[in-house]
Design a protein around this motif. Sequence first.
Motif, PDB file in Angstrom:
ATOM      1  N   LEU A  86     -34.309  37.375 -22.022  1.00  0.00           N
ATOM      2  CA  LEU A  86     -34.158  38.816 -22.210  1.00  0.00           C
ATOM      3  C   LEU A  86     -32.712  39.265 -22.216  1.00  0.00           C
ATOM      4  N   SER A  87     -32.294  39.893 -23.306  1.00  0.00           N
ATOM      5  CA  SER A  87     -31.084  40.690 -23.305  1.00  0.00           C
ATOM      6  C   SER A  87     -31.508  42.137 -23.041  1.00  0.00           C
ATOM      7  N   VAL A  88     -30.552  43.051 -23.057  1.00  0.00           N
ATOM      8  CA  VAL A  88     -30.880  44.434 -22.690  1.00  0.00           C
ATOM      9  C   VAL A  88     -31.916  45.027 -23.638  1.00  0.00           C
ATOM     10  N   THR A 104     -30.439  37.485 -19.351  1.00  0.00           N
ATOM     11  CA  THR A 104     -29.138  36.980 -19.778  1.00  0.00           C
ATOM     12  C   THR A 104     -28.044  37.679 -18.974  1.00  0.00           C
ATOM     13  N   VAL A 105     -26.793  37.344 -19.292  1.00  0.00           N
ATOM     14  CA  VAL A 105     -25.672  38.023 -18.633  1.00  0.00           C
ATOM     15  C   VAL A 105     -25.759  39.531 -18.849  1.00  0.00           C
ATOM     16  N   ALA A 106     -26.021  39.948 -20.094  1.00  0.00           N
ATOM     17  CA  ALA A 106     -26.067  41.384 -20.386  1.00  0.00           C
ATOM     18  C   ALA A 106     -27.158  42.082 -19.591  1.00  0.00           C
ATOM     19  N   GLY A 127     -19.892  35.774 -26.225  1.00  0.00           N
ATOM     20  CA  GLY A 127     -18.754  36.369 -26.916  1.00  0.00           C
ATOM     21  C   GLY A 127     -18.940  36.393 -28.412  1.00  0.00           C
ATOM     22  N   VAL A 128     -17.826  36.411 -29.123  1.00  0.00           N
ATOM     23  CA  VAL A 128     -17.838  36.408 -30.581  1.00  0.00           C
ATOM     24  C   VAL A 128     -18.018  34.970 -31.058  1.00  0.00           C
ATOM     25  N   SER A 139     -22.225  38.345 -29.077  1.00  0.00           N
ATOM     26  CA  SER A 139     -23.130  38.486 -27.943  1.00  0.00           C
ATOM     27  C   SER A 139     -23.201  39.928 -27.456  1.00  0.00           C
ATOM     28  N   ALA A 140     -24.408  40.326 -27.051  1.00  0.00           N
ATOM     29  CA  ALA A 140     -24.591  41.652 -26.451  1.00  0.00           C
ATOM     30  C   ALA A 140     -23.886  41.765 -25.107  1.00  0.00           C
ATOM     31  N   ASP A 141     -23.462  40.631 -24.535  1.00  0.00           N
ATOM     32  CA  ASP A 141     -22.753  40.664 -23.256  1.00  0.00           C
ATOM     33  C   ASP A 141     -21.535  41.580 -23.334  1.00  0.00           C
TER      34      ASP A 141
END
Length: 303
Positions: A86-88, A104-106, A127-128, A139-141
């Motif tokens: 899961l991302s945001v 995830t981190v985000a 990242g990019v 990345s959505a992070d």
Amino acid sequence: MATIRVKTDVADALHAGSPVVALESTIISHGLPHPDNYEAAKRFEALVRGYGATPATIAVIDGVARIGLEDKELELIASSEDVEKLSVRDLPIVMARSGHGATTVAATAFLAAKAGISVFATGGLGGVHQGASTSFDESADLGTLAHTPVAVVSAGVKSVLDIQATLERLETLSVPVLGYGTDVFPRFWLPRSDFPVDHRVDSAEEVAAVLASLRELGLDSGVLVANPIPEDKAWSVDDHDRLVDLAFAAANQEGIRGKDVTPFLLDYIQRESGGDSLRVNLDVVAHNIQVAAGIARAVSERA
């Protein structure tokens, strides 16, 4: 039904102003095989406690965002085959369907901030991606960190990413980047990249002071604390660079594109390294936990 549930010991620590460190759950569900993943999760939580803070491993279970997991919940994340990554943007969907998900981190940073946790330890930030000028793969992070007031302690970004472009993007997003005891941005499995950091800090207290200044200014961004892996724990540069090159060549040969590239690269490197990359991964997280716990204590002392 509550959408966010805070584990009792985490809630007590937050209420008392005691140090708390958030931990992600994707490394449990998607980063390690079972039962090694469960043992690693327990080890990470024990390390947080050993450094004088309360661990808050974050995941979604039965549609509820859990801030801190019970043992049976950790085991579920580690062993169940229906745990989504899961991302945001995935949170409302999986929560509405009463599903399970590893954050995830985000998503971890987002939920940590919702619960009032200001420090988060992970391995490497997203990242990019290489070739993002044509794929637009980022990345959505990064976007989440731009408006999530959490200090993320990581060993830089994953070294298969475009580090220079990632640093440029963080600058554009006004996310402060602090080199923890270093003038050079770390390279995840390696302590150094070719790129300097603009600001160096040498203590947890300095990071806590930066966080306090952010709040006083009314800024809502997070802070990236770039913490290099110690030299004696780092991977061999030659082995690292050789396998990264081979992984990219394999991805091109198999026609891997878009969001599938980074998981393919990391999986290839883990398999072909004979476990070396996995060992360094675990050491990276453990070292970041040590630094994050120190920052959490310093934040608590300033409160």
